[in-house]
Design a protein around this motif. Structure first.
Motif, PDB file in Angstrom:
ATOM      1  N   SER A 195       0.827  -1.208   0.000  1.00  0.00           N
ATOM      2  CA  SER A 195       0.000   0.000   0.000  1.00  0.00           C
ATOM      3  C   SER A 195       0.860   1.257   0.000  1.00  0.00           C
ATOM      4  N   ARG A 196       0.317   2.297  -0.653  1.00  0.00           N
ATOM      5  CA  ARG A 196       1.026   3.574  -0.639  1.00  0.00           C
ATOM      6  C   ARG A 196       0.791   4.327   0.680  1.00  0.00           C
ATOM      7  N   SER A 197      -0.264   3.928   1.396  1.00  0.00           N
ATOM      8  CA  SER A 197      -0.539   4.557   2.690  1.00  0.00           C
ATOM      9  C   SER A 197       0.493   4.098   3.717  1.00  0.00           C
ATOM     10  N   LYS A 198       1.163   5.064   4.337  1.00  0.00           N
ATOM     11  CA  LYS A 198       2.207   4.730   5.310  1.00  0.00           C
ATOM     12  C   LYS A 198       1.624   4.028   6.531  1.00  0.00           C
ATOM     13  N   ILE A 199       0.393   4.416   6.906  1.00  0.00           N
ATOM     14  CA  ILE A 199      -0.242   3.827   8.084  1.00  0.00           C
ATOM     15  C   ILE A 199      -0.554   2.356   7.820  1.00  0.00           C
ATOM     16  N   VAL A 200      -1.170   2.072   6.671  1.00  0.00           N
ATOM     17  CA  VAL A 200      -1.505   0.691   6.316  1.00  0.00           C
ATOM     18  C   VAL A 200      -0.229  -0.145   6.225  1.00  0.00           C
ATOM     19  N   TYR A 201       0.786   0.428   5.597  1.00  0.00           N
ATOM     20  CA  TYR A 201       2.066  -0.272   5.474  1.00  0.00           C
ATOM     21  C   TYR A 201       2.654  -0.557   6.856  1.00  0.00           C
ATOM     22  N   GLY A 202       2.590   0.438   7.726  1.00  0.00           N
ATOM     23  CA  GLY A 202       3.164   0.305   9.068  1.00  0.00           C
ATOM     24  C   GLY A 202       2.471  -0.770   9.883  1.00  0.00           C
ATOM     25  N   ILE A 203       1.145  -0.752   9.855  1.00  0.00           N
ATOM     26  CA  ILE A 203       0.380  -1.743  10.616  1.00  0.00           C
ATOM     27  C   ILE A 203       0.686  -3.151  10.079  1.00  0.00           C
ATOM     28  N   SER A 204       0.706  -3.279   8.743  1.00  0.00           N
ATOM     29  CA  SER A 204       0.969  -4.583   8.149  1.00  0.00           C
ATOM     30  C   SER A 204       2.355  -5.091   8.528  1.00  0.00           C
ATOM     31  N   THR A 205       3.338  -4.199   8.451  1.00  0.00           N
ATOM     32  CA  THR A 205       4.706  -4.592   8.778  1.00  0.00           C
ATOM     33  C   THR A 205       4.813  -5.002  10.246  1.00  0.00           C
ATOM     34  N   ALA A 206       4.174  -4.238  11.126  1.00  0.00           N
ATOM     35  CA  ALA A 206       4.244  -4.548  12.552  1.00  0.00           C
ATOM     36  C   ALA A 206       3.639  -5.923  12.829  1.00  0.00           C
TER      37      ALA A 206
END
Lengths: 230, 241
Positions: free
Chosen positions: A59-70
């Protein structure tokens, strides 16, 4: 004389009471039922989570990316055993009600396999050539439609071999759920073996059960992969 | 005019690839863009349907400004067919499915109408018997002709070609150019990035020579190929002709 030794060693195995296992097959079949139940439902949940968080990683959304990575890092980086203990013993203290062990087991397998499957999904989607998305978009298809009809079918085919791998690992991981009292194969096996002192016979039989499941799964996935090939 | 480009700039990071492009294309006009690799001609073409985001400047397609937030880019793209160097056919779909996908999902036409349209287009590109084939079973030239049919299936008002013959074996180039030439004769508005100087001089109404992110020179094929004014155009043509 290695050949003779080998023969003698093997003959020693005959002193185990292999036929005696038959009496405990019903108990083991019950364990098999729970192993399959936890595996199937857990992996379905894992696949959905994997698809969601795998796409979240692109995702280009940093929040979505962050949650997924975490999510992925946390679940991949800690032992399944600890995750099981946390969800069964610690989580109820936080949420205020008990979780049945079977449900807890399904959640653990779902969450854990989801983290690995997410990386499989991400890798497969990213492996589809950039030109495919461009071709879809240039025809006026939205990002969503291109994903659904162009990218996903191609990615899905590439996911099958690593998914098979992950499914097999997760099926064997269900054996760790015996610590939270899920009555699966290992749990049943331990129950029988500790009462009848036939650990080798019982656990070997349990292993054969796992092998039957995983070999069947491999076969099914092979057929699926061939069907999707043009 | 159907395409209007004004002071178009495009940068990738610190690297400015397009440094102020002005260009108008009239309906039914065929414009060929030539120039050395790295001159920005493909990037220019890709800005016309927003496959590349526009850094600054203006691109107006059939009255709709691409940089306007109100503009639905998917809608604009249905009016612009695009053909890629690498064909980019969908490998998991048959030829018929490749052509039908967008008309079915975007135009919401009936399956019957789409099949009808697809088979007409396949006849037109000379592949009437390949509807059920998969891309991997076709030659490069055939794949590119399917790609052209796929783009035409949306009945676009204009077509963009991004070096459509550069990935083809030499003996397959002719069949693709023939289809493009026929399309031009039927009055399709076309912007073609190409290294095929023969095609440009024969089919183009206007040739743009690009170098270093700007249009260095433009004119009729006669003017550009017979009497180029710029030294850069001359030296480029000397190398390729």
């Amino acid at each position: 004389m290695p050949a003779v030794l080998w023969k003698e060693d093997m003959s020693r195995l005959a002193q185990f009471n292999w036929l005696g296992v038959i009496d405990y097959i019903p108990a083991l079949l019950q364990g098999l039922y729970y192993t399959l139940l936890v595996s199937v439902i857990g992996l379905i949940i894992g696949f959905v989570l994997g698809a969601v968080f795998g796409l979240g990683r692109i995702s280009r959304s940093k929040i979505v990316y962050g949650i997924s990575t975490a999510y992925i890092e946390l679940l991949r980086g800690t032992p399944v055993l600890v995750q099981a203990i946390w969800i069964y013993f610690a989580l109820p203290l936080i949420i205020g009600f008990n979780i049945p062990s079977l449900t807890a087991g399904i959640i653990v397998i779902g969450l854990n396999s989801g983290a690995y499957i997410a990386e499989i999904v991400r890798g497969a989607v990213q492996s589809v050539e950039k030109g495919q998305m461009e071709a879809g978009r240039s025809l006026g298809l939205s990002q969503h439609l291109t994903m659904r009809y162009v990218i996903w079918p191609q990615a899905f085919k590439r996911m099958i071999p690593p998914l098979g791998n992950q499914f097999i690992i997760s099926i064997k991981d269900t054996s760790l759920l015996s610590v939270i009292l899920v009555p699966e194969l290992i749990f049943q096996g331990r129950l029988v073996a500790s009462n009848h002192f036939n650990a080798v016979e019982i656990y070997t039989t349990v292993a054969v059960f796992y092998l039957v499941i995983t070999l069947t799964l491999s076969k099914v996935l092979n057929v699926m992969e061939k069907r999707l090939t043009h | 005019m159907i395409i209007h480009v004004a002071d178009l700039h495009k940068s990738f990071g610190d690297n400015e690839v397009l440094s102020g492009i002005d260009c108008d294309v009239e309906p039914q006009e065929v414009v060929c863009v030539i120039g050395p690799s790295g001159s920005g001609k493909s990037t220019f073409l890709r800005c016309l349907n927003m496959l590349e985001e526009i850094t600054s400047g203006e691109v107006v397609i059939d009255g709709k400004s691409l940089t306007d937030r109100q503009t639905n880019i998917n809608e604009v793209r249905t009016e612009i067919g695009m053909v890629f160097q690498q064909f980019n056919l969908f490998p998991h779909m048959s030829v018929l499915e490749n052509i039908s996908l967008a008309p079915l999902k975007v135009r919401s036409l009936s399956a019957e109408a789409v099949r009808d349209r697809a088979s007409k287009l396949l006849d037109k590109v000379g592949l009437g018997d390949k509807a059920d084939a998969y891309p991997a079973q076709l030659s490069g030239g055939q794949q590119q002709r399917v790609a052209i049919a796929r783009a035409l299936a949306m009945e676009p008002k204009m077509m963009l070609f991004d070096e459509p013959t550069s990935a083809l074996d030499p003996e397959l180039v002719g069949e693709v150019l023939a289809v493009m030439k026929q399309l031009a004769e039927e009055g399709m508005t076309m912007v073609v990035v190409t290294h095929e100087m023969g095609f440009a001089s024969e089919v183009a109404d206007r040739v743009l020579f690009m170098d270093g992110g700007v249009i260095v020179e433009e004119g009729t094929p006669e003017q550009i190929f017979k009497a180029p004014k710029s030294e850069r155009t001359k030296s480029f043509l000397n190398k390729v002709l």
